[in-house]
Scaffold this active site. Structure first.
Site, PDB file in Angstrom:
ATOM      1  N   SER A 147      21.879  38.947  63.305  1.00  0.00           N
ATOM      2  CA  SER A 147      23.109  38.545  63.978  1.00  0.00           C
ATOM      3  C   SER A 147      24.334  39.053  63.204  1.00  0.00           C
ATOM      4  CB  SER A 147      23.124  37.026  64.153  1.00  0.00           C
ATOM      5  OG  SER A 147      24.112  36.628  65.061  1.00  0.00           O
ATOM      6  N   GLU A 238      19.618  37.635  75.573  1.00  0.00           N
ATOM      7  CA  GLU A 238      20.717  37.274  74.677  1.00  0.00           C
ATOM      8  C   GLU A 238      21.957  38.095  74.994  1.00  0.00           C
ATOM      9  OE1 GLU A 238      20.631  38.563  70.527  1.00  0.00           O
ATOM     10  OE2 GLU A 238      18.544  39.129  70.814  1.00  0.00           O
TER      11      GLU A 238
END
Length: 297
Positions: A147, A238
């Site tokens: 991330s 996502e």
């Protein structure tokens, strides 16, 4: 039959328990506390040793399964630059240590908004240079991150190149956050983890007075030429899917050795479930192979 049911169950847990935590309506201090509890689901393998230490005056967690590691992985944790820590990522780091035989170093880099950009890349670079000072061979240090940490790994690699320092042997990015402007977020039918509004607020807290398009904030807009061999893994469910695909395309366009893997039906940083999900374990094994393949031993 069991694995699809387990995936569905974990997806519901993420959607009903984790996603509500990452909301602008929850105070940041509370988010930090809750996410520490949520990461208890990410379990490291047995016989992993965790040792707090300092490198480059930055607190780190050393993760070892082998008393004579074959190399070093510098792992940069995710959390939007505002939450997360070395402790929250003990599970995924432990699996990488076991699969690679390497020591994994997780810096507790400073978080925003208390410490906005460039605190995080400054800390990451300080740890990397300290590892070099420990007489590690250059081609036995790999960069990995998830991330925000995946984006930070890219920023660090570009800084090392621009500052004339030795490059890492490879880069591995799990669901990397590479464009902090949020202008091209993917819109999946189901997003079990992230809110677009939370992502943008975290970006603004991190960047402070620095434009979100600055290449050292959003590495997608940076010069990627000359970066080490790079593996990108991302789930199809996502909002950061486009961050990964655009990064892969940009890297390929400047002749970086880049591999993009999209895992259908999985979510943001699904690798944290390596102790439970077969596909997460397989993804970690692929990442470990990438790291070992490019690391001199």
């Amino acid at each position: 039959m069991f694995q699809p049911l387990l995936e569905a169950g974990l997806r519901q847990i993420m959607y009903r328990l984790v996603r509500p935590m990452l909301s602008n309506g929850v105070p940041l201090a509370r988010q930090r506390y809750l996410i520490r509890q949520a990461y208890r689901m990410s379990v490291p393998p047995r016989n992993i040793q965790f040792t707090p230490s300092r490198l480059g005056n930055v607190p780190v967690l050393r993760v070892q399964t082998n008393p004579r590691p074959s190399g070093t992985i510098l792992y940069l944790h995710g959390g939007g630059y505002v939450i997360g820590s070395a402790a929250t990522h003990k599970g995924i780091a432990g699996h990488l240590a076991k699969l690679t035989g390497c020591e994994v170093i997780i810096p507790d880099y400073r978080l925003a908004p208390e410490h906005p950009y460039p605190a995080a890349p400054n800390d990451a670079e300080a740890v990397y240079l300290a590892l070099l000072d420990e007489e590690n061979a250059v081609n036995t240090i790999a960069l990995t991150g998830d991330s925000a940490g995946g984006g930070l790994a890219l920023v660090l690699a570009m800084r090392l190149r621009d500052h004339g320092h030795p490059a890492p042997s490879s880069i591995t990015c799990f669901s990397p956050w590479t464009d902090l402007t949020s202008q091209q977020l993917y819109q999946p039918e189901c997003e079990p983890v992230l809110h677009g509004s939370w992502v943008l607020k975290a970006a603004k807290m991190y960047a402070g007075e620095t434009p979100l398009t600055d290449p050292m904030v959003s590495p997608l807009f940076g010069e990627l030429r000359g970066l080490s061999p790079t593996l990108i893994q991302v789930g199809s469910q996502e909002i950061l899917l486009n961050d990964a695909t655009r990064l892969a395309e940009a890297a390929k366009n400047v002749d970086v050795d880049v591999t993009l893997e999209i895992y259908n039906g999985l979510w943001h940083v699904f690798q944290t479930h390596g102790a439970q999900l077969t596909r997460a374990s397989e993804a970690l094994e692929t990442a470990a192979n990438h790291i070992r393949r490019h690391m001199a031993g």
